[in-house]
Design a protein around this motif. Structure first.
Motif, PDB file in Angstrom:
ATOM      1  N   GLU A  35      48.939  70.647  71.161  1.00  0.00           N
ATOM      2  CA  GLU A  35      49.604  69.345  71.010  1.00  0.00           C
ATOM      3  C   GLU A  35      48.585  68.210  70.894  1.00  0.00           C
ATOM      4  N   GLU A  36      47.573  68.238  71.748  1.00  0.00           N
ATOM      5  CA  GLU A  36      46.558  67.174  71.742  1.00  0.00           C
ATOM      6  C   GLU A  36      45.638  67.260  70.530  1.00  0.00           C
ATOM      7  N   SER A  37      45.653  68.387  69.838  1.00  0.00           N
ATOM      8  CA  SER A  37      44.758  68.602  68.700  1.00  0.00           C
ATOM      9  C   SER A  37      45.454  68.543  67.349  1.00  0.00           C
ATOM     10  N   LEU A  38      46.771  68.306  67.340  1.00  0.00           N
ATOM     11  CA  LEU A  38      47.541  68.382  66.096  1.00  0.00           C
ATOM     12  C   LEU A  38      46.976  67.503  64.978  1.00  0.00           C
ATOM     13  N   ASP A  39      46.716  66.236  65.262  1.00  0.00           N
ATOM     14  CA  ASP A  39      46.228  65.339  64.212  1.00  0.00           C
ATOM     15  C   ASP A  39      44.866  65.790  63.682  1.00  0.00           C
ATOM     16  N   PRO A  43      44.967  68.558  58.909  1.00  0.00           N
ATOM     17  CA  PRO A  43      44.416  68.590  57.548  1.00  0.00           C
ATOM     18  C   PRO A  43      43.933  69.973  57.094  1.00  0.00           C
ATOM     19  N   TRP A  44      43.573  70.858  58.039  1.00  0.00           N
ATOM     20  CA  TRP A  44      42.901  72.107  57.684  1.00  0.00           C
ATOM     21  C   TRP A  44      43.632  73.384  58.080  1.00  0.00           C
ATOM     22  N   MET A  45      44.529  73.321  59.026  1.00  0.00           N
ATOM     23  CA  MET A  45      45.161  74.532  59.553  1.00  0.00           C
ATOM     24  C   MET A  45      46.629  74.582  59.143  1.00  0.00           C
ATOM     25  N   PRO A  46      46.994  75.471  58.230  1.00  0.00           N
ATOM     26  CA  PRO A  46      48.369  75.510  57.742  1.00  0.00           C
ATOM     27  C   PRO A  46      49.401  75.838  58.820  1.00  0.00           C
ATOM     28  N   TRP A  47      49.020  76.579  59.858  1.00  0.00           N
ATOM     29  CA  TRP A  47      49.964  76.950  60.905  1.00  0.00           C
ATOM     30  C   TRP A  47      50.435  75.747  61.724  1.00  0.00           C
ATOM     31  N   VAL A  48      49.713  74.640  61.668  1.00  0.00           N
ATOM     32  CA  VAL A  48      50.091  73.441  62.436  1.00  0.00           C
ATOM     33  C   VAL A  48      51.468  72.934  62.017  1.00  0.00           C
ATOM     34  N   ALA A  49      51.807  73.076  60.750  1.00  0.00           N
ATOM     35  CA  ALA A  49      53.112  72.603  60.253  1.00  0.00           C
ATOM     36  C   ALA A  49      54.271  73.345  60.920  1.00  0.00           C
ATOM     37  N   ARG A  50      54.014  74.554  61.420  1.00  0.00           N
ATOM     38  CA  ARG A  50      55.062  75.354  62.071  1.00  0.00           C
ATOM     39  C   ARG A  50      54.895  75.397  63.594  1.00  0.00           C
ATOM     40  N   LYS A  55      56.305  79.353  68.806  1.00  0.00           N
ATOM     41  CA  LYS A  55      55.153  79.890  68.073  1.00  0.00           C
ATOM     42  C   LYS A  55      53.968  80.102  69.022  1.00  0.00           C
ATOM     43  N   THR A  56      53.788  79.201  69.989  1.00  0.00           N
ATOM     44  CA  THR A  56      52.693  79.359  70.947  1.00  0.00           C
ATOM     45  C   THR A  56      52.936  80.580  71.822  1.00  0.00           C
ATOM     46  N   ALA A 167      46.875  73.697  53.379  1.00  0.00           N
ATOM     47  CA  ALA A 167      47.003  72.591  54.334  1.00  0.00           C
ATOM     48  C   ALA A 167      46.794  71.278  53.585  1.00  0.00           C
ATOM     49  N   PRO A 168      47.237  70.160  54.168  1.00  0.00           N
ATOM     50  CA  PRO A 168      47.227  68.880  53.440  1.00  0.00           C
ATOM     51  C   PRO A 168      45.893  68.460  52.828  1.00  0.00           C
ATOM     52  N   SER A 169      44.776  68.694  53.483  1.00  0.00           N
ATOM     53  CA  SER A 169      43.482  68.266  52.950  1.00  0.00           C
ATOM     54  C   SER A 169      42.758  69.353  52.171  1.00  0.00           C
ATOM     55  N   ASP A 170      43.349  70.533  52.090  1.00  0.00           N
ATOM     56  CA  ASP A 170      42.706  71.638  51.381  1.00  0.00           C
ATOM     57  C   ASP A 170      42.597  71.352  49.892  1.00  0.00           C
TER      58      ASP A 170
END
Length: 192
Positions: A35-39, A43-50, A55-56, A167-170
């Protein structure tokens, strides 16, 4: 270097340690870390969107099962008892080819922790008999992740098109680095 069937569950790295995930008892700290690392990760980890609580929990359950099967060795990176990141080694497509991945909480970046944690994972992975080489893949635009492999002696072996970018910045181009298992010089092999 002794050959092991499984890596150590705790790998001390001086001011931090890698430790095997402890199943659902790690849910709260793992979920908070993410949660604290989401932002930072988005940009780089596609799994963050889910990302979700479910999931955790699923990741932690699968980590135990994969460890037991010898398919993946997932670690929390801890400093003074607090989770500051994750790293792992897992089977690739080829039987003796494995991948290594890593990420940190944004407060832990820029301190050499990811490089040192990855170096520890590399050393530990090469104690396993079925690891002939390790690969690290990152998006071409992810300069921070891309700085780690060459520091550790990895060589760029290919670039792969990922469609669409994951991912968004890829950029949609993954850079793949490889490090082969070191060979022991004959002069270093002890006589029986």
């Amino acid at each position: 270097m002794a050959v092991m069937k499984r890596p150590r569950q705790i790998i001390e790295c001086g001011d931090f340690a890698l430790r095997r995930w402890r199943g659902q008892s790690d849910f709260e700290p793992a979920f908070t870390l993410i949660e604290e690392s989401l932002d930072h990760l988005r940009p780089w980890m596609p799994w963050v969107a889910r990302h979700s609580e479910e999931k955790t929990r699923d990741f932690l359950a699968k980590s135990d099962a994969k460890w037991d099967r010898g398919d993946a060795f997932n670690y929390a990176i801890t400093r003074d008892g607090t989770l500051i990141g994750m790293c792992s080694t897992y089977r690739g497509a080829e039987p003796q080819g494995w991948y290594t991945g890593y990420w940190l909480h944004p407060a832990a970046t820029g301190q050499g922790i990811a490089t040192r944690a990855t170096a520890a994972m590399v050393a530990e992975a090469f104690t396993l008999p079925n690891v002939a080489y390790l690969e690290i893949a990152h998006d071409l635009a992810n300069v921070s992740s891309g700085a780690i492999p060459p520091r550790l002696g990895f060589t760029e072996v290919r670039r792969e098109q990922v469609t669409p970018p994951a991912a968004p910045s890829d950029t949609g181009i993954d850079v793949v680095w490889r490090l082969n298992r070191p060979t022991t010089p004959a002069s270093d092999i002890p006589c029986p």
